[in-house]
Design an enzyme around this catalytic site. Sequence first.
Site, PDB file in Angstrom:
ATOM      1  N   GLN A  33      -9.409   2.195   2.732  1.00 52.21           N
ATOM      2  CA  GLN A  33      -8.286   2.742   3.508  1.00 52.21           C
ATOM      3  C   GLN A  33      -8.808   3.606   4.652  1.00 52.21           C
ATOM      4  OE1 GLN A  33      -5.293   1.652   2.759  1.00 52.21           O
ATOM      5  NE2 GLN A  33      -5.981   0.669   0.860  1.00 52.21           N
ATOM      6  N   TYR A  49      -6.826   0.140  -6.629  1.00 54.40           N
ATOM      7  CA  TYR A  49      -6.270  -1.171  -6.252  1.00 54.40           C
ATOM      8  C   TYR A  49      -5.526  -1.170  -4.910  1.00 54.40           C
ATOM      9  CZ  TYR A  49      -2.008  -0.130  -9.252  1.00 54.40           C
ATOM     10  OH  TYR A  49      -0.902   0.383  -9.857  1.00 54.40           O
ATOM     11  N   GLU A  50      -5.192  -2.339  -4.435  1.00 54.61           N
ATOM     12  CA  GLU A  50      -4.645  -2.517  -3.072  1.00 54.61           C
ATOM     13  C   GLU A  50      -5.595  -1.950  -2.006  1.00 54.61           C
ATOM     14  OE1 GLU A  50      -2.169  -4.150  -1.786  1.00 54.61           O
ATOM     15  OE2 GLU A  50      -1.249  -4.801  -3.666  1.00 54.61           O
ATOM     16  N   GLY A  51      -6.894  -2.109  -2.209  1.00 51.85           N
ATOM     17  CA  GLY A  51      -7.885  -1.562  -1.281  1.00 51.85           C
ATOM     18  C   GLY A  51      -8.307  -0.189  -1.726  1.00 51.85           C
ATOM     19  N   ARG A  85       0.829  -1.213   0.000  1.00 51.32           N
ATOM     20  CA  ARG A  85       0.000   0.000   0.000  1.00 51.32           C
ATOM     21  C   ARG A  85       0.861   1.259   0.000  1.00 51.32           C
ATOM     22  NH1 ARG A  85      -5.331  -1.919   3.593  1.00 51.32           N
ATOM     23  NH2 ARG A  85      -6.157  -3.139   1.849  1.00 51.32           N
TER      24      ARG A  85
END
Lengths: 592, 592
Positions: free
Chosen positions: A447, A440-442, A296
């Site tokens: 977040q 992406y990546e959450g 992240r």
Amino acid sequence: MATYKAPVDDALFLLHEVFHLDRYGNLPGFGDATPDVVEAVLREAGKFSEEVLTPLNRLGDEEGCTRHPDGSVTTPKGFKEALKQMVEGGWIGISVPPEFGGQGLPTTLTQLVNEFLCSANLSFAMYPGLTQGAIAALLVHGSPEIKAKYLPKMVEGVWTGTMNLTESHCGTDLGLLRTKAVKQPNGSYKITGTKIFISAGEHDMSENIIHLVLARIEGAPAGIKGISLFVVPKILVKDDGSLGARNGVTCGSIEEKMGIHGNSTCVMNYDGASGWLIGEENRGLNAMFVMMNEARLGVGVQGLALSEVAYQNAATYAKERVQGRALSGAKYPNQPADPIIVHPDVRRTLLIIRAFNEAARALVMWTALRTDVSHRSGDAKERQSADDHMGLLTPVIKGVLTEQGFANAVQAQQMFGGHGYIAEHGMEQFVRDARIAMIYEGANGIQALDLVGRKLGKDGGRALMAFLNEIGDFIKEKNADASIKPFVTPLGVALGHLQQASMWFMQNAMAKPDNAGAGATDYLQMFGLVALGYMWCLIAQAALAKQTDARMKAKLITARFFMERMLPETAAQLARIKSGADAVMELPDEAF
Amino acid sequence: MATYKAPVDDALFLLHEVFHLDRYGNLPGFGDATPDVVEAVLREAGKFSEEVLTPLNRLGDEEGCTRHPDGSVTTPKGFKEALKQMVEGGWIGISVPPEFGGQGLPTTLTQLVNEFLCSANLSFAMYPGLTQGAIAALLVHGSPEIKAKYLPKMVEGVWTGTMNLTESHCGTDLGLLRTKAVKQPNGSYKITGTKIFISAGEHDMSENIIHLVLARIEGAPAGIKGISLFVVPKILVKDDGSLGARNGVTCGSIEEKMGIHGNSTCVMNYDGASGWLIGEENRGLNAMFVMMNEARLGVGVQGLALSEVAYQNAATYAKERVQGRALSGAKYPNQPADPIIVHPDVRRTLLIIRAFNEAARALVMWTALRTDVSHRSGDAKERQSADDHMGLLTPVIKGVLTEQGFANAVQAQQMFGGHGYIAEHGMEQFVRDARIAMIYEGANGIQALDLVGRKLGKDGGRALMAFLNEIGDFIKEKNADASIKPFVTPLGVALGHLQQASMWFMQNAMAKPDNAGAGATDYLQMFGLVALGYMWCLIAQAALAKQTDARMKAKLITARFFMERMLPETAAQLARIKSGADAVMELPDEAF
């Protein structure tokens, strides 16, 4: 055609004069990171990014990736050769322990290098970037045999890596995932299922592709507590390390998407593919989460990277494009019109981007240094404090840097008028490419929830307290210093807002969690502004020591701009947070 | 695949219950706009947009426009037939005076219909939209001969129109333009030069294309005072109205751009093309500016249109996509997970878009009605007041609706996670298409300067005073009414900020115009929030009268959300404006 100049001097200034790299000399690997080595690494990485990757960026966007009927994928011309150059330079493993073929240098250096790579060519940078992510997961959770089998080739870069989490019906909620793993007598598993959005899932740049795959072992509990992590190579690796038969994993299609066209985003079909367990059964999400912080952080760096290259091109254009006259009369009377940089609104726009970029780079560095402490310090208390910092700041960096990075790319494009909308100048590609980092990546909403719902209250709020205290102590210490007071005073106001917002959550979100959810995004952004404001104070402190230097003078002007024009937004954020969840939750679902 | 449902009911609610269309019955053409006629027009336009244009939108994006070696351009499949249907329905000229073949209905209706068309298919809607713009210019400035020659076919829609302003070295600063016009003995002119970014410049959808072209007559003064406007048909029109020889204007290339791929954006080469003067020599910019207000209002509508269709698709997805559980426990326990609409952050995002859309539609309608008054009222004072309103609100609507419309499209895309980034759902196309509206018809920074630099002080601030007084009087009048007070009180605060900001400019920008330039964008956005806040109060007033209706209840909830979460931003905007130009202007040009 867009251009790029890696901000090596700014990185060196931050490393040495703001964060005093020499104070970390006691950590393993930092002794090798002498000022000369660091500068050489950054200048080399900058040169490679500028000269090799930048020219491939628009070509990669135009050509994209092509899947052939046999499932193989061709990447854009030049990508394969560029990765070969990275392999030859040993770039993939600069921060990997030497026992696996790396150079053991600080992770901080890897993050800085990654900023350059991503500015120059995000689509390309994702191939080695995902490989680094897979390496990190194997380093922490792989058995000695698995490490020995896969890591050296991955660290070298001749094999690349991927992460396989998402399925078409589940992204955020991995508990719903359906990919199955069936244990075989030899201890391996047969993996069957379909994964989507797999970046670098199939391509022609490496000899093998090492997939890390989340799947559910037959008979495992439902939900997230029944998910395990597997390593599934595209081509099976024999015990002597040589390549064997093709494994049962193929690329079913590649996605047609908004940007990052040079990266192949694949639907991956696992059809009884052989996989080997990483870590414990049913603990796959834990294994993933350990490496999630770094991944992240890396995506946050992508936001900064696109914002930086967009700024550079917009600033150049604003100095060259002549159009109209300054409001106060011609500034360049010898030209038919003034360059648009004379206009306050153009400068305001550029300064917003610049004030963000320089502080965001500092924020990444501050946090990357804590990553190194967390991995390398011999002092348990130091490691814990570094872990706390990383856990707290990771969602902030991912969410704020990608959100603002995208907004900045849009505003940089705006400086070009109609010329920004056409492909020629490359600005619209930066916008399309930057957009993915918010997702992406959450996705950024996740977040915000991670920050508010998990990180704030963790360990009795220890991480938050440490963060607020560090800044509070700094403000107290500097308040008497007239030269830095103009920067510290507004930071104090913003910190007060952050404290009030945190307190408001404590008082109002326990009984009614929707109050936290409704304020989460504003809180995340406010947290980011305070963190960036603190970075500007640290930068100003270093710059005040050398005011005769034009670059340092520019830092002080930019710091002032940040304090006057960007930081005060925390007041509006606080008002929104305090308005609570009522107006947000009242409308019935079906009325939307 | 994205879907669309035209918001006909909302438009009818606004027309009748908020703006009381029946009160305008004294204006020519409004007598024909009976409630039945209005509803029939809107329902028909809605149906055409939903059924014919929506399915062509993604196809048009994929196929794009193709230029052939002979300079001809093919538009995407289905576009030509769709325009034919518009022609058959008489849609192009619904607000054009009957003497030229139009229906003479209110312009307000055209703007509403245009919202539907643009939501469904922006690329397509630009073809008739630009034709309407060219018609408007010819109506005001064309000689009787020119009107008779060109207007009927354009109003019918069998000929389309374009605007040719931009050249590669000048967009905002038209004083720099180089296209030449040489007077011929027969009174016509030979036009020579190259124009870029010409939307709908060449295509296969109409029998002729009528270009309006800015050029400099040989010997004219330098700068903007030497620019004239010409009509230049693609195919010369004989005196009997039939088509003659091909004129000397060709499409040199079409631009590769970020979005609106279905619209052909052309480089147009004029090579001694025959043109005829519109209006007076050297007064071409004045001729253009008269129609600019309406064109800019139309671009603002595009921002709203994309925001509306993006909202609809995001709301549908949020109700269908199941992922995770509500923070306060499962809301749909019979499903494997809750739909994401249960999450406060998803609702917050959707409500921001919705609260904008519904008020923006009202703002467009309010201003479009003033356009009608300005063109049709017999009362000079009423006309002047309507003109004042239009001049003041036009940059606000263009700048705010396109900026927020784009931001909303991005946030709607975000609701889809990774699925929003791929082409399949159509969300990324909305983002790419919406992006252009912030740029063309005067980039938004120019709108802000127009508002602050030209419109505020015009006629001693008459227009601004009228705007502030109207809202101020409304607030005073309603303040005692407890039911509407929760909406009126925050509007009063925001109005106060707008008054303070206006005052600050008066006191600080005369001596130092950069103070106006540095605050212009924040002022424009603040102005927009106050105007939207006023619209919400008018809507709330109408909704309070029918609170048993679920739709009206939703309006009141959305109004409250706007007041609590969106309007308070004016405080931060005021702080930024008051920080002035110093930090913005201090950095030397070369330091950027």
